[in-house]
Design an enzyme around this catalytic site. Structure first.
Site, PDB file in Angstrom:
ATOM      1  N   LYS A 202      16.241  10.037   0.352  1.00 38.67           N
ATOM      2  CA  LYS A 202      16.197   9.225  -0.065  1.00 38.67           C
ATOM      3  C   LYS A 202      16.261   9.966  -1.348  1.00 38.67           C
ATOM      4  O   LYS A 202      16.210  11.132  -2.171  1.00 38.67           O
ATOM      5  CB  LYS A 202      14.307   9.330  -0.303  1.00 38.67           C
ATOM      6  CG  LYS A 202      13.080   8.105  -0.788  1.00 38.67           C
ATOM      7  CD  LYS A 202      12.397   8.688  -0.476  1.00 38.67           C
ATOM      8  CE  LYS A 202      11.323   7.896  -1.097  1.00 38.67           C
ATOM      9  NZ  LYS A 202      10.066   8.092  -0.736  1.00 38.67           N
ATOM     10  N   ARG A 212       5.739   1.721  -7.902  1.00 35.48           N
ATOM     11  CA  ARG A 212       4.230   2.442  -7.986  1.00 35.48           C
ATOM     12  C   ARG A 212       3.561   1.956  -8.721  1.00 35.48           C
ATOM     13  O   ARG A 212       2.276   2.458  -8.662  1.00 35.48           O
ATOM     14  CB  ARG A 212       4.712   3.428  -8.705  1.00 35.48           C
ATOM     15  CG  ARG A 212       6.219   4.660  -7.913  1.00 35.48           C
ATOM     16  CD  ARG A 212       6.336   5.934  -8.575  1.00 35.48           C
ATOM     17  NE  ARG A 212       7.430   6.648  -7.664  1.00 35.48           N
ATOM     18  CZ  ARG A 212       7.988   7.298  -8.560  1.00 35.48           C
ATOM     19  NH1 ARG A 212       8.797   7.488  -9.504  1.00 35.48           N
ATOM     20  NH2 ARG A 212       9.137   7.972  -7.548  1.00 35.48           N
ATOM     21  N   LYS A 228       9.462  13.817  -9.001  1.00 34.20           N
ATOM     22  CA  LYS A 228       9.554  13.670  -8.005  1.00 34.20           C
ATOM     23  C   LYS A 228      10.959  14.419  -7.182  1.00 34.20           C
ATOM     24  O   LYS A 228      10.682  14.643  -5.922  1.00 34.20           O
ATOM     25  CB  LYS A 228       8.669  12.702  -7.139  1.00 34.20           C
ATOM     26  CG  LYS A 228       7.669  12.111  -6.896  1.00 34.20           C
ATOM     27  CD  LYS A 228       7.726  10.407  -5.530  1.00 34.20           C
ATOM     28  CE  LYS A 228       6.459  10.302  -5.835  1.00 34.20           C
ATOM     29  NZ  LYS A 228       6.502   9.447  -5.171  1.00 34.20           N
ATOM     30  N   LYS A 259      17.970   5.696   0.799  1.00 30.64           N
ATOM     31  CA  LYS A 259      17.236   5.078  -0.170  1.00 30.64           C
ATOM     32  C   LYS A 259      17.671   5.264  -1.778  1.00 30.64           C
ATOM     33  O   LYS A 259      17.275   7.007  -1.617  1.00 30.64           O
ATOM     34  CB  LYS A 259      15.424   4.309   0.451  1.00 30.64           C
ATOM     35  CG  LYS A 259      14.796   4.209  -0.833  1.00 30.64           C
ATOM     36  CD  LYS A 259      13.314   4.930  -0.403  1.00 30.64           C
ATOM     37  CE  LYS A 259      11.973   4.006  -0.690  1.00 30.64           C
ATOM     38  NZ  LYS A 259      11.150   4.467  -0.560  1.00 30.64           N
ATOM     39  N   SER A 285      12.208  -1.503  -4.971  1.00 33.28           N
ATOM     40  CA  SER A 285      11.783  -2.644  -6.020  1.00 33.28           C
ATOM     41  C   SER A 285      12.596  -2.328  -7.180  1.00 33.28           C
ATOM     42  O   SER A 285      12.444  -3.688  -7.747  1.00 33.28           O
ATOM     43  CB  SER A 285      10.580  -2.447  -6.016  1.00 33.28           C
ATOM     44  OG  SER A 285      10.284  -0.482  -6.594  1.00 33.28           O
ATOM     45  N   TYR A 324      12.713  -6.906  -0.026  1.00 34.50           N
ATOM     46  CA  TYR A 324      12.290  -7.902  -1.030  1.00 34.50           C
ATOM     47  C   TYR A 324      12.673  -9.580  -0.411  1.00 34.50           C
ATOM     48  O   TYR A 324      11.873  -9.925  -0.809  1.00 34.50           O
ATOM     49  CB  TYR A 324      11.240  -7.463  -2.140  1.00 34.50           C
ATOM     50  CG  TYR A 324      10.742  -6.066  -2.171  1.00 34.50           C
ATOM     51  CD1 TYR A 324       9.627  -5.596  -1.215  1.00 34.50           C
ATOM     52  CD2 TYR A 324      11.751  -4.631  -2.429  1.00 34.50           C
ATOM     53  CE1 TYR A 324       8.864  -4.239  -1.501  1.00 34.50           C
ATOM     54  CE2 TYR A 324      10.581  -3.554  -2.830  1.00 34.50           C
ATOM     55  CZ  TYR A 324      10.087  -3.766  -1.473  1.00 34.50           C
ATOM     56  OH  TYR A 324       9.039  -1.961  -1.817  1.00 34.50           O
TER      57      TYR A 324
HETATM   58  C1  PBG Z   1       6.947   6.936  -1.832  1.00 31.16           C
HETATM   59  C2  PBG Z   1       7.709   5.398  -1.356  1.00 31.16           C
HETATM   60  C3  PBG Z   1       8.370   4.839  -2.658  1.00 31.16           C
HETATM   61  C4  PBG Z   1       8.829   4.163  -2.036  1.00 31.16           C
HETATM   62  C5  PBG Z   1       8.793   3.478  -0.724  1.00 31.16           C
HETATM   63  N1  PBG Z   1       7.871   4.980  -0.812  1.00 31.16           N
HETATM   64  C6  PBG Z   1       8.217   5.297  -4.468  1.00 31.16           C
HETATM   65  C7  PBG Z   1       8.460   6.644  -4.400  1.00 31.16           C
HETATM   66  O1  PBG Z   1       8.504   7.331  -3.740  1.00 31.16           O
HETATM   67  O2  PBG Z   1       8.002   7.019  -5.568  1.00 31.16           O
HETATM   68  C8  PBG Z   1       9.426   2.882  -2.943  1.00 31.16           C
HETATM   69  C9  PBG Z   1       9.921   1.733  -3.063  1.00 31.16           C
HETATM   70  C10 PBG Z   1      10.553   0.524  -3.117  1.00 31.16           C
HETATM   71  O3  PBG Z   1      10.682   0.698  -5.013  1.00 31.16           O
HETATM   72  O4  PBG Z   1      10.648  -0.254  -3.876  1.00 31.16           O
HETATM   73  N2  PBG Z   1       6.306   7.018  -0.588  1.00 31.16           N
END
Ligand code: PBG
Length: 341
Positions: A202, A212, A228, A259, A285, A324
């Site tokens: 990730k 978010r 992060k 991801k 997203s 999505y």
């Molecule tokens: C956080 C989490 C995130 C997403 C899924 N789980 C965002 C982040 O790490 O800030 C993002 C999914 C998306 O953008 O569709 N645990």
């Protein structure tokens, strides 16, 4: 003038008409590949649209159940649940995550009893619950996420989710050692059949912005946007991503995930070749939002770019795709309107 010889090999023979193209098509996306991420909110109010994600809504538990039924009817096999926690229930330690009455547990129970055939994935991370929006508990001076303290909470959270009926828990936090700790906690609780879908690679991506917004974790009140990078991967690092992902496999993950998906197709391919586990990819997203935004301006064809983006993720090596677009694509597949599938 010398005669140019006619080509003997003519690749275009395989592209001559739709039937031939269909016969030689190497990759197909089917509804059974798709997992739909869904946002659930408190109360029984009407669905709330997420501004930057056209067509995506935060749903009450009752509407969530209806949506899950519809997805299941369309052949989608799995859903990934994300709770939207009211700001009043957030605190720096994310204690709501371990509350026995918390929203995601109620949602899991409701969906599991209404649509038992649907595979339920729940997210294991503290960001929906912390007032600062980080995926874990902060160190005493607040400068970083405390790895080991966070892992202890995540393991407890996974057991609660498993008991409520989650089929797979999906740690998305990127803490070190969390897969092993979650596996041990699940087994100790007798949940040996609950699986782990590890967000194995990730990345610290800017493509998570709209998500978010959807869960309200974009920034803690009065602070700058979240960073992060002390736990999520550097987008520049391929070897590090692979090593970190394989660590999750060695700790007992049942499935791995990359991801975001589209901008990281090389990582999907690397991991596909390095591991025999089922591989998921999360079209996040921002990937969804950018296609919609361009389509709204008339600059891209939404349906064609949607289908091409998913095909590319599958071709790169993903077995499962969190997207999505899951419902729209499943509908199009059921209606036979996806070209060349
Ligand atoms: C956080 C989490 C995130 C997403 C899924 N789980 C965002 C982040 O790490 O800030 C993002 C999914 C998306 O953008 O569709 N645990």
């Amino acid at each position: 003038m010398q005669n140019v010889p006619l080509p003997v090999v003519r690749p275009r023979r395989l592209r001559r008409n739709a039937a031939i193209r269909d016969l030689v098509q190497e990759t197909r996306v089917v509804a059974a590949d798709l997992i739909a991420p869904l946002f659930v909110k408190e109360g029984d109010g009407p669905p709330e649209p997420v501004g930057s994600m056209p067509g995506v809504q935060r749903l009450s538990v009752a509407d969530l159940v209806a949506e899950c039924r519809a997805l299941h009817g369309l052949g989608v096999r799995g859903v990934a649940l994300f709770p939207v926690t009211p700001a009043s229930a957030k605190d720096p330690a994310g204690t709501e995550a371990l509350s026995p009455g918390c929203l995601v547990l109620r949602a899991v129970r409701a969906v599991k009893s209404a649509v038992p055939g649907l595979v339920l994935f729940t997210d294991i991370a503290l960001d929906p619950y912390t007032s600062h929006g980080h995926d874990g508990i902060l160190t005493a001076d607040g400068s970083d996420v405390d790895n080991d303290a966070t892992v202890g909470v995540l393991a407890k959270m996974a057991v609660l989710h498993a008991r409520a009926g989650a089929d797979f828990v999906a740690p998305s936090d990127m803490m070190d050692g969390r897969v092993a700790a979650i596996r041990a906690a699940l087994d100790a609780a007798g949940r040996t059949q609950t699986g782990i879908l590890a967000y194995a690679a990730k990345f610290a991506s800017a493509y998570y912005g709209p998500f978010r917004e959807a869960v309200g974790s974009a920034r803690a009140a009065g602070t700058t946007a979240l960073d992060k990078r002390t736990y999520q991967l550097n987008p520049a690092n391929r070897r590090e991503a692979l090593a970190d992902a394989l660590l999750d496999e060695s700790e007992g993950a049942d499935m791995l995930m990359v991801k975001p998906a589209g901008p990281y197709l090389d990582i999907i391919r690397d991991l596909r070749e390095a591991s025999s586990l089922p591989l998921a990819a999360y079209q996040v997203s921002g990937e969804y939002a950018q296609l919609h935004a361009a389509a709204e301006k008339g600059w891209l064809d939404l349906v064609k770019t949607r289908d091409e983006s998913l095909l590319a993720i599958k071709r790169a090596g993903a077995d499962l795709i969190l997207t999505y677009f899951a419902k729209d694509v499943a509908k199009a597949l059921a209606e036979g309107t996806v070209a060349g599938r």
